[in-house]
Design a protein around this motif. Structure first.
Motif, PDB file in Angstrom:
ATOM      1  N   LEU A 349       0.296  12.484 -14.383  1.00  0.00           N
ATOM      2  CA  LEU A 349      -0.288  12.193 -13.173  1.00  0.00           C
ATOM      3  C   LEU A 349       0.361  11.075 -12.464  1.00  0.00           C
ATOM      4  O   LEU A 349       0.451   9.784 -12.906  1.00  0.00           O
ATOM      5  CB  LEU A 349      -1.732  11.584 -13.573  1.00  0.00           C
ATOM      6  CG  LEU A 349      -2.350  12.997 -14.158  1.00  0.00           C
ATOM      7  CD1 LEU A 349      -3.918  12.535 -14.400  1.00  0.00           C
ATOM      8  CD2 LEU A 349      -2.424  14.088 -13.286  1.00  0.00           C
ATOM      9  N   GLY A 350       1.158  11.099 -11.319  1.00  0.00           N
ATOM     10  CA  GLY A 350       1.926  10.216 -10.601  1.00  0.00           C
ATOM     11  C   GLY A 350       3.313  10.289 -11.077  1.00  0.00           C
ATOM     12  O   GLY A 350       3.761  10.034 -12.065  1.00  0.00           O
ATOM     13  N   VAL A 351       4.150  10.086  -9.850  1.00  0.00           N
ATOM     14  CA  VAL A 351       5.779  10.244 -10.159  1.00  0.00           C
ATOM     15  C   VAL A 351       6.254   8.874  -9.077  1.00  0.00           C
ATOM     16  O   VAL A 351       7.260   8.556  -9.385  1.00  0.00           O
ATOM     17  CB  VAL A 351       6.258  11.486  -9.863  1.00  0.00           C
ATOM     18  CG1 VAL A 351       6.345  12.302 -11.086  1.00  0.00           C
ATOM     19  CG2 VAL A 351       5.947  12.241  -8.521  1.00  0.00           C
ATOM     20  N   THR A 352       5.235   8.526  -7.975  1.00  0.00           N
ATOM     21  CA  THR A 352       5.803   7.448  -7.166  1.00  0.00           C
ATOM     22  C   THR A 352       6.086   6.205  -7.957  1.00  0.00           C
ATOM     23  O   THR A 352       5.217   5.872  -9.031  1.00  0.00           O
ATOM     24  CB  THR A 352       4.761   7.417  -6.086  1.00  0.00           C
ATOM     25  OG1 THR A 352       3.572   7.040  -6.415  1.00  0.00           O
ATOM     26  CG2 THR A 352       5.223   8.697  -5.133  1.00  0.00           C
ATOM     27  N   PHE A 353       6.628   5.244  -7.519  1.00  0.00           N
ATOM     28  CA  PHE A 353       6.996   3.914  -8.283  1.00  0.00           C
ATOM     29  C   PHE A 353       5.387   3.181  -8.108  1.00  0.00           C
ATOM     30  O   PHE A 353       5.650   2.244  -9.034  1.00  0.00           O
ATOM     31  CB  PHE A 353       8.185   3.293  -7.392  1.00  0.00           C
ATOM     32  CG  PHE A 353       7.927   2.228  -6.587  1.00  0.00           C
ATOM     33  CD1 PHE A 353       7.842   2.903  -5.121  1.00  0.00           C
ATOM     34  CD2 PHE A 353       7.836   1.121  -6.760  1.00  0.00           C
ATOM     35  CE1 PHE A 353       7.587   2.082  -4.255  1.00  0.00           C
ATOM     36  CE2 PHE A 353       7.664   0.121  -5.389  1.00  0.00           C
ATOM     37  CZ  PHE A 353       7.270   0.718  -4.282  1.00  0.00           C
ATOM     38  N   LYS A 354       4.671   3.504  -7.262  1.00  0.00           N
ATOM     39  CA  LYS A 354       3.462   2.716  -7.353  1.00  0.00           C
ATOM     40  C   LYS A 354       2.526   3.732  -6.358  1.00  0.00           C
ATOM     41  O   LYS A 354       2.885   4.599  -5.420  1.00  0.00           O
ATOM     42  CB  LYS A 354       3.558   1.443  -6.681  1.00  0.00           C
ATOM     43  CG  LYS A 354       3.771   1.050  -5.023  1.00  0.00           C
ATOM     44  CD  LYS A 354       3.672  -0.306  -4.914  1.00  0.00           C
ATOM     45  CE  LYS A 354       4.029  -0.477  -3.268  1.00  0.00           C
ATOM     46  NZ  LYS A 354       3.901  -2.149  -2.988  1.00  0.00           N
ATOM     47  N   PRO A 355       1.104   3.343  -6.067  1.00  0.00           N
ATOM     48  CA  PRO A 355       0.247   4.328  -5.308  1.00  0.00           C
ATOM     49  C   PRO A 355       0.418   3.876  -3.907  1.00  0.00           C
ATOM     50  O   PRO A 355       1.165   2.916  -3.406  1.00  0.00           O
ATOM     51  CB  PRO A 355      -1.201   3.793  -5.899  1.00  0.00           C
ATOM     52  CG  PRO A 355      -1.171   2.637  -6.666  1.00  0.00           C
ATOM     53  CD  PRO A 355       0.447   2.540  -7.092  1.00  0.00           C
ATOM     54  N   ASP A 356      -0.169   4.996  -3.181  1.00  0.00           N
ATOM     55  CA  ASP A 356      -0.007   4.508  -1.806  1.00  0.00           C
ATOM     56  C   ASP A 356       1.358   4.751  -1.134  1.00  0.00           C
ATOM     57  O   ASP A 356       1.575   3.987  -0.034  1.00  0.00           O
ATOM     58  CB  ASP A 356      -0.935   3.297  -1.410  1.00  0.00           C
ATOM     59  CG  ASP A 356      -2.163   3.363  -1.750  1.00  0.00           C
ATOM     60  OD1 ASP A 356      -3.038   4.261  -1.435  1.00  0.00           O
ATOM     61  OD2 ASP A 356      -2.663   2.506  -2.134  1.00  0.00           O
ATOM     62  N   SER A 357       2.255   5.318  -1.766  1.00  0.00           N
ATOM     63  CA  SER A 357       3.435   5.462  -1.194  1.00  0.00           C
ATOM     64  C   SER A 357       3.868   6.708  -1.721  1.00  0.00           C
ATOM     65  O   SER A 357       3.744   7.440  -2.770  1.00  0.00           O
ATOM     66  CB  SER A 357       4.500   4.407  -2.109  1.00  0.00           C
ATOM     67  OG  SER A 357       5.816   4.593  -1.725  1.00  0.00           O
ATOM     68  N   ASP A 359       7.266   7.021  -2.312  1.00  0.00           N
ATOM     69  CA  ASP A 359       8.606   6.484  -2.866  1.00  0.00           C
ATOM     70  C   ASP A 359       8.663   6.867  -4.390  1.00  0.00           C
ATOM     71  O   ASP A 359       8.005   6.278  -4.955  1.00  0.00           O
ATOM     72  CB  ASP A 359       9.012   5.240  -2.354  1.00  0.00           C
ATOM     73  CG  ASP A 359      10.379   4.339  -2.445  1.00  0.00           C
ATOM     74  OD1 ASP A 359      11.260   5.328  -3.060  1.00  0.00           O
ATOM     75  OD2 ASP A 359      10.526   3.281  -1.721  1.00  0.00           O
ATOM     76  N   VAL A 360       9.927   7.281  -4.514  1.00  0.00           N
ATOM     77  CA  VAL A 360      10.246   7.578  -5.836  1.00  0.00           C
ATOM     78  C   VAL A 360      11.735   7.091  -6.340  1.00  0.00           C
ATOM     79  O   VAL A 360      11.986   7.400  -7.383  1.00  0.00           O
ATOM     80  CB  VAL A 360      10.272   9.096  -6.345  1.00  0.00           C
ATOM     81  CG1 VAL A 360       9.008   9.760  -5.993  1.00  0.00           C
ATOM     82  CG2 VAL A 360      11.461   9.775  -5.758  1.00  0.00           C
ATOM     83  N   ARG A 361      12.112   6.063  -5.574  1.00  0.00           N
ATOM     84  CA  ARG A 361      13.412   5.486  -5.816  1.00  0.00           C
ATOM     85  C   ARG A 361      13.136   4.747  -7.117  1.00  0.00           C
ATOM     86  O   ARG A 361      12.030   3.766  -7.152  1.00  0.00           O
ATOM     87  CB  ARG A 361      13.951   4.446  -4.625  1.00  0.00           C
ATOM     88  CG  ARG A 361      14.418   5.369  -3.493  1.00  0.00           C
ATOM     89  CD  ARG A 361      14.804   4.337  -2.435  1.00  0.00           C
ATOM     90  NE  ARG A 361      13.509   3.893  -1.773  1.00  0.00           N
ATOM     91  CZ  ARG A 361      13.744   2.649  -1.010  1.00  0.00           C
ATOM     92  NH1 ARG A 361      14.808   2.250  -0.294  1.00  0.00           N
ATOM     93  NH2 ARG A 361      12.468   2.350  -0.568  1.00  0.00           N
TER      94      ARG A 361
END
Ligand code: UGA
Length: 467
Positions: A349-357, A359-361
């Motif tokens: 659950l979740g692959v972005t670097f933080k929520p509300d973005s 961005d997966v860098r």
């Protein structure tokens, strides 16, 4: 006053739309025609809350437009903001300056009137001084009319809060070499100044260093609490209570002390590495050595999640006696771990670097998902906004469109990015979807007792797995 913004990524597009919101006429420039076309239609090519509304509003009002032409902005704007990226150079720690340099030279070659160039990108100290000379030399050689000055105005916006951080910043920092340049920037930021925003006018070097110092401090805060996680994982204790307790001391403060899988994104990791590279260049090899340690602590958190997954699954799937945790030392899966993970169905659950973005860098979550997949797990990934960007990097993971689809038949669920949707999950419902009710909370946002009461085996970073 007419403004241009060079680069229309997370920073530049936000700055352009917010400057239009403040009442300026703005042109955003990007060398990518596809981006310029999308933005001109009012379509934002990334996720940032509140920004699509501003883009649509000001493209419609005519106050905001986009172009690929330096000649156009060079003849038109009074102030040019540079907001292009300074990514980590492949295989090195240092920042890649080619986009900033190209923007500065292109502007210098095309400005045919008095103008101020304002750097906003995060750069190694010494860059502004170097660029000021480069700009002056370029213009002298071409014999162009008009006086062009350079200022540095670092950006402190956070993804997810970019609009608010731009319109109502905590502080404004400008590195200037003349009172005129400061006056122009005071005019640009008149609304924030009228609202009492602290204004720090200083030299180039200080302005450049303020930015990297802020990000290095934030990274250090996160790694500091995550280092204590390694201790509480070994001896017991509650990392959240520890953070709350020290955070009550106003000299320390509670923010950025959330223990979890650590920091990622396009800024903190590359900025602490670029700072180390820059001070080494300056002959100060030992000065920022502690940041290498912060980087290590941060990366070890990812190992720890993989390790926990192996521990939890070896018990729940293979009936092996529960192992004592290894103190967070972390490791890439050994052959035994691969055996444990092989064929296990894991919901991510979740692959972005933080929520509300979106961005997966350098995303810790995506890194963990990929490592589990590489070790043989059957990984189902769901992120409210990040699936497409993640799939572009790691196409072989199984991306699904709902949380429920990820959880279906899973032996283990790992919460890796703290989206509200995941914090609001009902454990009783989640248990009905999974093959085995087992969860790892890698962001410390779920209440362990609620999940245990619903029959879950629950593990979390910063907590001993077996009490
Ligand atoms: C960061 C800075 O916070 C901004 O001030 C700065 O302008 C920006 O970099 C930049 O240089 O452009 P951002 O990358 O958007 O902003 O993200 P943060 O909110 O700082 O979070 C960074 C990472 O730290 C995330 O992966 C987050 O999950 C993690 N984090 C944050 C923690 O693990 N624990 C915390 O307590 C806080």
């Amino acid at each position: 006053m007419k403004l241009s913004v060079i680069g229309t990524g997370y920073l530049g597009a936000t700055h352009a739309a917010c400057m239009a919101e403040l009442g300026f006429e703005v042109v955003g420039l990007d060398i990518d025609p596809a981006k310029v076309e999308a933005l001109s239609r009012g379509e934002l090519p990334f996720h940032e809350p509140g920004l699509p509304e501003l883009l649509i509003k000001h493209v419609a009002s005519g106050r905001l437009r986009f172009t690929t032409s330096y000649a156009e902005v060079g003849a038109w704007a009074d102030v040019h903001f540079i907001g292009v990226g300074t990514p980590q150079r492949p295989g090195e720690s240092a920042a890649d300056m080619r986009y900033v340099d190209a923007a500065a030279v292109s502007l210098a070659e095309h400005i045919s009137r008095d103008a101020l160039i304002v750097g906003k990108s995060t750069v190694p100290v010494g860059t502004a001084e170097r660029l000021a000379t480069l700009i002056a030399d370029t213009r002298d050689a071409a014999g162009l009319p008009g006086a062009v000055e350079l200022a540095w105005n670092p950006e402190f916006l956070r993804e997810g809060f970019a609009v608010k951080d731009t319109l109502t910043p905590d502080r404004l920092v400008v590195g200037v070499t003349s009172a005129q340049a400061e006056d122009v920037l005071r005019e640009v930021y008149a609304q924030a100044l009228a609202a009492g925003t602290p204004w720090i006018a200083t030299d180039y070097a200080t302005a450049e260093l303020v930015k990297v110092a802020a990000n290095a401090f934030l990274a250090t805060k996160i790694s500091f609490i995550n280092a204590f996680s390694e201790i509480t994982e070994q001896v017991g204790g509650d990392i959240g209570t520890l953070a709350d307790a020290i955070g009550h001391d106003p000299r320390i403060g509670r923010r950025f002390l959330n223990a979890g899988v650590g920091f990622g994104g396009g800024c903190l990791p590359k900025d602490i590495r670029a700072l180390q590279a820059r001070v080494s260049e300056l002959g100060l090899d030992r000065t920022m050595r502690f940041l290498a340690e912060m980087d290590d602590i941060n990366l070890r958190r990812r190992d720890r999640v993989v390790d926990l997954a192996v521990q939890v699954l070896s018990h729940t799937l293979h009936g092996a006696p529960r192992r004592a945790p290894n103190g967070g030392a972390g490791h890439t899966p050994d052959p035994v771990s691969v055996q444990v993970l092989n064929g296990a169905r894991i919901a991510i659950l979740g692959v972005t670097f933080k929520p509300d973005s979106d961005d997966v860098r350098d995303s810790p979550a995506l890194d963990v998902a990929n490592r589990l997949y590489t070790a043989g797990a059957d990984v189902a990934v769901y992120d409210p906004k990040g699936n497409a960007n993640a799939a572009a990097r790691f196409p072989r993971l199984d991306y699904v469109n709902t949380c429920e689809a990820a959880l279906q038949g899973a032996d283990l669920v790992i919460l890796l990015t703290e989206w509200d949707e995941f914090k609001a999950l009902d454990p009783t419902h989640v248990a009905t979807l999974m093959a085995r009710p087992t969860i790892i909370d890698a962001r410390n946002v779920l209440d362990p007792s609620t999940w245990r009461q619903a029959g879950f085996t629950h593990a979390a970073l910063g907590h001993r797995y077996i009490d």
